[in-house]
Design a protein around this motif. Sequence first.
Motif, PDB file in Angstrom:
ATOM      1  N   TYR A   1       0.609  -1.146  -0.121  1.00  0.00           N
ATOM      2  CA  TYR A   1      -0.035  -0.122   0.116  1.00  0.00           C
ATOM      3  C   TYR A   1       0.546   1.135  -0.042  1.00  0.00           C
ATOM      4  O   TYR A   1       1.355   1.354   1.203  1.00  0.00           O
ATOM      5  CB  TYR A   1      -0.719   0.189   1.473  1.00  0.00           C
ATOM      6  N   ARG A   2       0.977   2.212  -0.725  1.00  0.00           N
ATOM      7  CA  ARG A   2       1.082   3.382  -1.197  1.00  0.00           C
ATOM      8  C   ARG A   2       1.006   4.472  -1.095  1.00  0.00           C
ATOM      9  O   ARG A   2      -0.471   4.883  -1.627  1.00  0.00           O
ATOM     10  CB  ARG A   2       1.904   3.230  -2.493  1.00  0.00           C
ATOM     11  N   VAL A   3       1.240   5.865  -0.709  1.00  0.00           N
ATOM     12  CA  VAL A   3       0.699   6.885  -0.987  1.00  0.00           C
ATOM     13  C   VAL A   3       0.654   7.305  -1.946  1.00  0.00           C
ATOM     14  O   VAL A   3       1.704   7.179  -3.320  1.00  0.00           O
ATOM     15  CB  VAL A   3       1.438   8.445  -0.142  1.00  0.00           C
TER      16      VAL A   3
ATOM     17  N   ARG B   1      -3.174   5.128   1.901  1.00  0.00           N
ATOM     18  CA  ARG B   1      -2.916   4.560   0.480  1.00  0.00           C
ATOM     19  C   ARG B   1      -3.520   4.475  -0.353  1.00  0.00           C
ATOM     20  O   ARG B   1      -4.946   4.136  -0.302  1.00  0.00           O
ATOM     21  CB  ARG B   1      -2.325   3.311   1.295  1.00  0.00           C
TER      22      ARG B   1
ATOM     23  N   THR C   1      -5.722   4.306   7.276  1.00  0.00           N
ATOM     24  CA  THR C   1      -4.178   3.668   7.246  1.00  0.00           C
ATOM     25  C   THR C   1      -3.398   5.202   7.661  1.00  0.00           C
ATOM     26  O   THR C   1      -3.660   6.329   8.036  1.00  0.00           O
ATOM     27  CB  THR C   1      -3.588   3.490   5.413  1.00  0.00           C
TER      28      THR C   1
END
Length: 325
Positions: free
Chosen positions: A245-247, A297, A292
């Motif tokens: 999971y990424r910004v 995310r 999150t």
Amino acid sequence: MWRSTALAAVAVLVCGGCGDNGDDTTAPTTREALPSPVLPAPPPEFWSQVPQNREQRATVAQATRQVDVCAVLPRERLRTLGEIQSVTVGLDSCRAIIDSDVPGAGTTLTWHATLLPELPPGQGDIKRIGEANVRLVPDRDTGAPRSCGATAQFPAGAAFYLGLTTPPGTNPCARADELVPGMIERWRQSPPQGTSPDTVPTVLLGADPCAVRAKLPDTVLDEEQRLTQCLFGYRGQEITVGYEYRVPEYLAADSTEEHIDGRTVHRSVSVYDRTIPIYTAAVGPELPPESTAFGTRVPIVEVVAATDEVARDVMSAVLTLFPQR
């Protein structure tokens, strides 16, 4: 015995969201995406058996991906520590803040799943709880600790890590010592993804990053097993496929946009070697706000290879595992 319990663990695929409990209204309620199919929960003794070969280690890795890590330390247990301010999630982790979100004033707990064939040498005290090896490590050798880390490792090679910070006047290692036995027992019950109301279903939950190898010819799997990455040889190159999971803002940062099979993909380069291409693509919607920590995310897949041609080839195969909805 290992063979019988392993086969029971991989016999059929089931829906990972079937255990969702919507009774806790303080937990996130948005359910925009279904989790990936997951394996049935193996029996408790599965985690006590030492795998003997690569195939058995891969089965342990996949079974570990199916454990809902938030359910290993559920809200009913967290409430015994104080008032829950928030519970937030990662792909294989959970984070809870108790009593106060002011730094140093409350208790913060973070715990995550991992693969650990054995506890490596290091500081701290090691003891046995059932068949699990547990190491407690305070943040300082002398004086009262402010934080503590606890690692519980099962003979099968699965493990979880719990980190705590507590207010002055409390002992985080004593608190960890109280929590870990219950976490071990809940882990042995293998709560499937979706058991905790805090776990947000996404296409990456329970997904095996090595699944792409079935769509590529003549791959060679690396000996190292990881939960959210797969390392393998393909077309004479070392490939890494990762899920996380990424910004969202980081997805396109310092990259160029490309399209592979009609899907948007972002190409960047390694900060260590600018000749190494990295291809990244979102494969699902953003997780619900506040679910999150430190910002919103989005689930992503990432491919690293030595050349653009091979990286695109692998990314094309990876994207077929996550069709557009």
